[in-house]
Scaffold this motif. Structure first.
Motif, mmCIF file in Angstrom:
data_model
loop_
_atom_site.group_PDB
_atom_site.id
_atom_site.type_symbol
_atom_site.label_atom_id
_atom_site.label_comp_id
_atom_site.label_asym_id
_atom_site.label_seq_id
_atom_site.Cartn_x
_atom_site.Cartn_y
_atom_site.Cartn_z
ATOM 1 N N UNK A 128 49.188 46.177 62.240
ATOM 2 C CA UNK A 128 49.110 47.354 61.378
ATOM 3 C C UNK A 128 47.670 47.737 61.030
ATOM 4 N N UNK A 129 46.835 46.740 60.964
ATOM 5 C CA UNK A 129 45.440 46.996 60.612
ATOM 6 C C UNK A 129 44.766 47.931 61.612
ATOM 7 N N UNK A 130 45.249 47.838 62.830
ATOM 8 C CA UNK A 130 44.623 48.590 63.915
ATOM 9 C C UNK A 130 45.182 49.988 64.089
ATOM 10 N N UNK A 131 46.011 50.379 63.140
ATOM 11 C CA UNK A 131 46.792 51.587 63.373
ATOM 12 C C UNK A 131 45.940 52.826 63.621
ATOM 13 N N UNK A 132 44.760 52.863 63.019
ATOM 14 C CA UNK A 132 43.947 54.062 63.186
ATOM 15 C C UNK A 132 43.017 53.934 64.392
ATOM 16 N N UNK A 133 42.897 52.728 64.874
ATOM 17 C CA UNK A 133 41.971 52.501 65.979
ATOM 18 C C UNK A 133 42.416 53.261 67.219
ATOM 19 N N UNK A 134 41.552 53.424 68.098
ATOM 20 C CA UNK A 134 41.827 54.228 69.292
ATOM 21 C C UNK A 134 42.326 53.357 70.433
ATOM 22 N N UNK A 135 43.271 52.525 70.118
ATOM 23 C CA UNK A 135 43.855 51.666 71.146
ATOM 24 C C UNK A 135 44.512 52.519 72.221
ATOM 25 N N UNK A 136 44.338 52.100 73.422
ATOM 26 C CA UNK A 136 44.975 52.827 74.506
ATOM 27 C C UNK A 136 46.489 52.691 74.388
ATOM 28 N N UNK A 137 47.155 53.708 74.781
ATOM 29 C CA UNK A 137 48.608 53.744 74.660
ATOM 30 C C UNK A 137 49.271 52.518 75.296
ATOM 31 N N UNK A 138 48.815 52.136 76.464
ATOM 32 C CA UNK A 138 49.450 51.049 77.187
ATOM 33 C C UNK A 138 49.204 49.684 76.560
ATOM 34 N N UNK A 139 48.167 49.605 75.754
ATOM 35 C CA UNK A 139 47.886 48.319 75.115
ATOM 36 C C UNK A 139 48.776 48.088 73.906
ATOM 37 N N UNK A 140 49.284 49.180 73.397
ATOM 38 C CA UNK A 140 50.131 49.059 72.212
ATOM 39 C C UNK A 140 51.546 48.680 72.604
ATOM 40 N N UNK A 141 52.172 48.049 71.671
ATOM 41 C CA UNK A 141 53.563 47.677 71.880
ATOM 42 C C UNK A 141 54.434 48.917 71.711
ATOM 43 N N UNK A 142 55.165 49.229 72.738
ATOM 44 C CA UNK A 142 56.060 50.382 72.667
ATOM 45 C C UNK A 142 57.427 49.875 72.199
ATOM 46 N N UNK A 143 57.936 50.412 71.099
ATOM 47 C CA UNK A 143 59.203 49.881 70.559
ATOM 48 C C UNK A 143 60.325 49.816 71.586
ATOM 49 N N UNK A 144 60.447 50.867 72.385
ATOM 50 C CA UNK A 144 61.549 50.875 73.336
ATOM 51 C C UNK A 144 61.367 49.838 74.449
#
Length: 486
Positions: free
Chosen positions: A80-96
Motif C-alpha cells: 500500500x505504501x507504494x500506491x502512488x509510485x509509478x510502478x509498472x503495470x506488470x509489476x503490480x499484483x493484478x487482482x484477477x
RNA sequence: GGCGUCGUGGCCGAGUGGCUAGGCUGGGCUCUGCAAAAGCUCCUACAGCGGUUCGAAUCCGCUCGACGCCUCCA
C-alpha cells in the motif's frame, strides 16, 4: 420416492424435506474465497454438499446446485505504501491474476477428489450490477443508509419488523453489547450494522463505480444476489460451513427479506468443522493442511501420502454435522478399512450366484437408504457397506449364497452407494502394461505351485516374499493362489 | 464477557429413553506347509455429581473440560 429427514439449522431440528416444487431442488452453497489455496477444512465442507447433491441426483431430483466463487472485496495491496509510485503495470499484483490462479487450483483439487461440478458457479465480480441494484432496493425500502461513500444495512430498523438473529439464535441486545467495544471509529449508525457497499480506500485494489462512489460490495451481498438470481426469491436449501452461520448467513436472510419481503431459504444446512490438533483449520492461523500435501505426504502432521478416495472415505466416516478431528492415526485407520472394503469389492465382480439366497438383499438395501434418509448419515451407510463386504467374502467362500436376481441387485446397490453417492472412486489406474504384469505374476504363481508341490518351501517363500516387497501380495486359498497389487 | 455445540471403549466415530453401530488396534480360534487373506470370537464404553423414570449414554439441573461463533473464514 424416499422421504428424507434433513436437519434444518433454522429450526434446529430434523424435518421432512418437501421441495417447494415437487421433484425439483434448488440448492445454494457458499463457495471459497479465491485469494489463497483451499485447505482440507474447506474441502470437507464442499465434500459434504457434494455427497448430498449426489444423493439427490440418485433419487431422481432435478437439482440446480449453485456454488459461488468469492472473488470480490476483502483484498488489499500489501504494498500500500507504494500506491502512488509509478510502478509498472506488470509489476503490480493484478487482482484477477490471483483470482485466476486460485480458482484453477480450487477446481483441480475438487476434480482430484472426484467432485461433481455444480450446475452454476457464479462469481461475485460477475454480479456487481445486480448487487448495486439490490442495495438500491434496500435503500428504497428504508433499511439501508449511505454515509461517506459506504452503504450500511440498518439492523435495528430491520429488527423492528423482522427478526435479526432468527438463524443464529442471537438476541439483538447481545449483538449490540458485544460489538460496540470493537468498532470505535466506524461510520456506522449502530455497531451491529453491516456493510452493503464499502468505499474503497486507496489500498483496495478491487473497486467499482457505484451511485455512492468507487468501492466494492459487502461480502454478504453476493450470496443473496446470486442465489436469488439463479434459484429465485425462495428456494429449498442453503448450505455452508458452520462458521458462516453468523454473521454471513444471518445477514443473507436480512438482505433477502429487505429486498423481497420473503424468507429466502426453506432449509439451512451447516457442515461442521474439520479440526487439526483439536483446533479449527484456518488460513489465518496456519493451522491447516492442504489437499496437495495430503496427496503427496508432504506435511509434518502426516507420515505418508494418501489417495483422494481414502481422504474422501475418511471424511464420509464422520457425520457432516459433527466436528471431525484430522490426525495421521485416524486417517491411517480409515485407509486400512477402506482397503479392506475395496478388496472385497474386487471379488464382487466375479461372485457367482447360488440356487437360493441366504440373506435378504432388499432389507439390507433399505437400511442403506434409511441411513441416508436420516439426515445423510454416511457413517451408518458405511457400516452397512462393511456388512456387505463381509457377505461378499462369505459368498466367495460359499458360506452364504445369493440367487442371480438378488446378486444383481446386491452388486448394483453396492456400486450405487460406493461410487455414485459417496463418490468413492475405485477405478484402478489405466495401465497398458497391467495385462502383461498379470501374466508375469500368474507365471510366478505357477512356478511357485510347482515348488510347493515338491515341498520346496524355501523357493516358494522366496517368490512370495520377493513379490510382497514389490507390493504384490499372494493369498493361498482352497482354489489356488490369488494376488492383489497395492 | 455474551451466545451456542459437544464430552462415547486403547484410538477414530454412529446412536440419543429399554433391543447397547461400524472401522482401526490388541488377544484367542478356524483354515493353512508356514504366512497372508478371510471367517468366528474376546476386550462392553458413554466426563463427574445429583434428579425425573419401572428403566438414562440418551431427558432435566449443576460442576468440570473441549471446541465454535461474536473480526476474514467451509
Amino acid at each position: 420416492m424416499q422421504t428424507i429427514q434433513i436437519y434444518n439449522s433454522l429450526t434446529n431440528k430434523k424435518e421432512a424435506l418437501i421441495p417447494i416444487k415437487e421433484g425439483y431442488i434448488g440448492m445454494y452453497v457458499c463457495g471459497p474465497t479465491v485469494y489463497s489455496n483451499v485447505h482440507m477444512g474447506n474441502v470437507r465442507s464442499f465434500m459434504s454438499f457434494d455427497m448430498i447433491y449426489r444423493y439427490f441426483l440418485h433419487l431422481g431430483y432435478k437439482v440446480r446446485y449453485v456454488r459461488n466463487i468469492t472473488d470480490a472485496g476483502h483484498l488489499t495491496d500489501d504494498d500500500a505504501e507504494d500506491k502512488i509510485s509509478t510502478k509498472a503495470r506488470l509489476e503490480k499484483l493484478e487482482p484477477m491474476e490471483i483470482v485466476q490462479k486460485y480458482t484453477i487450483d480450487f477446481h483441480q483439487i475438487l476434480q482430484e477428489f472426484n467432485f461433481l461440478p455444480p450446475s452454476i458457479e457464479p462469481t461475485a465480480t460477475g454480479h456487481i450490477m445486480e448487487q448495486i441494484k439490490a442495495i438500491e432496493t434496500i435503500i428504497d425500502h428504508g433499511l439501508a443508509y449511505e454515509i461517506n461513500g459506504s452503504v450500511y444495512f440498518d439492523v435495528l430498523k430491520y429488527n423492528e419488523t423482522e427478526n435479526y438473529g432468527i438463524l443464529s439464535k442471537r438476541k439483538i441486545e447481545d449483538t449490540i453489547e458485544n460489538t460496540r467495544i470493537l468498532e470505535g471509529q466506524s461510520d456506522k449508525k449502530n455497531a451491529q450494522d453491516f456493510a452493503l457497499w464499502k468505499k474503497a480506500e486507496p489500498e483496495h485494489i478491487q473497486r467499482w463505480d457505484s451511485p455512492w462512489g468507487t468501492g466494492f460490495p459487502g461480502w454478504h451481498l453476493e450470496c443473496t444476489v446470486m442465489s436469488t438470481k439463479y434459484l429465485g426469491k425462495e428456494f429449498d436449501i442453503h448450505g455452508g460451513g458452520m462458521d458462516l452461520k453468523f454473521p454471513h448467513h444471518e445477514c443473507e436472510i436480512a438482505q433477502a427479506q429487505a429486498c423481497n419481503h420473503i424468507n429466502p431459504v426453506k432449509y439451512w444446512m451447516h457442515g461442521n468443522m474439520l479440526t487439526l490438533n483439536g483446533k479449527k483449520m484456518s488460513k489465518s492461523t496456519g493451522n491447516n493442511i492442504l489437499p496437495r500435501e495430503l496427496l503427496s505426504g508432504e506435511n509434518d502432521n502426516i507420515t505418508k501420502a494418501y489417495t483422494p478416495s481414502v481422504v474422501r472415505f475418511f471424511m464420509m466416516q464422520a457425520h457432516y454435522r459433527s466436528v471431525l478431528d484430522f490426525s495421521n492415526d485416524a486417517i491411517l485407520a480409515a485407509e486400512k478399512g477402506y482397503n479392506r472394503l475395496m478388496e472385497s469389492l474386487k471379488l464382487l465382480k466375479q461372485l457367482k450366484s447360488g440356487p437360493n439366497s441366504t440373506f435378504k438383499v432388499s432389507d439390507w438395501k433399505q437400511k442403506c437408504y434409511d441411513a441416508m434418509n436420516d439426515d445423510f448419515n454416511t457413517p451408518i451407510l458405511i457400516a452397512h457397506l462393511f456388512e456387505a463386504a463381509k457377505f461378499i467374502n462369505l459368498i466367495q467362500d460359499e458360506k452364504e449364497f445369493l440367487n442371480s436376481e438378488d446378486l444383481t441387485d446386491f452388486k448394483a446397490t453396492i456400486h450405487l452407494f460406493i461410487n455414485d453417492v459417496l463418490g468413492l472412486d475405485n477405478k484402478s489406474k489405466i495401465d497398458h502394461n497391467s495385462n502383461k504384469l498379470d501374466g508375469v505374476v500368474e507365471m510366478l504363481i505357477q512356478l511357485r505351485k510347482e515348488a510347493r508341490d515338491d515341498g520346496n518351501w524355501a523357493l516358494s517363500d522366496q517368490i512370495r516374499n520377493d513379490l510382497s516387497e514389490l507390493g504384490i501380495h499372494l493369498k493361498d486359498g482352497k482354489d489356488g493362489t490369488s494376488f492383489s497389487i497395492k
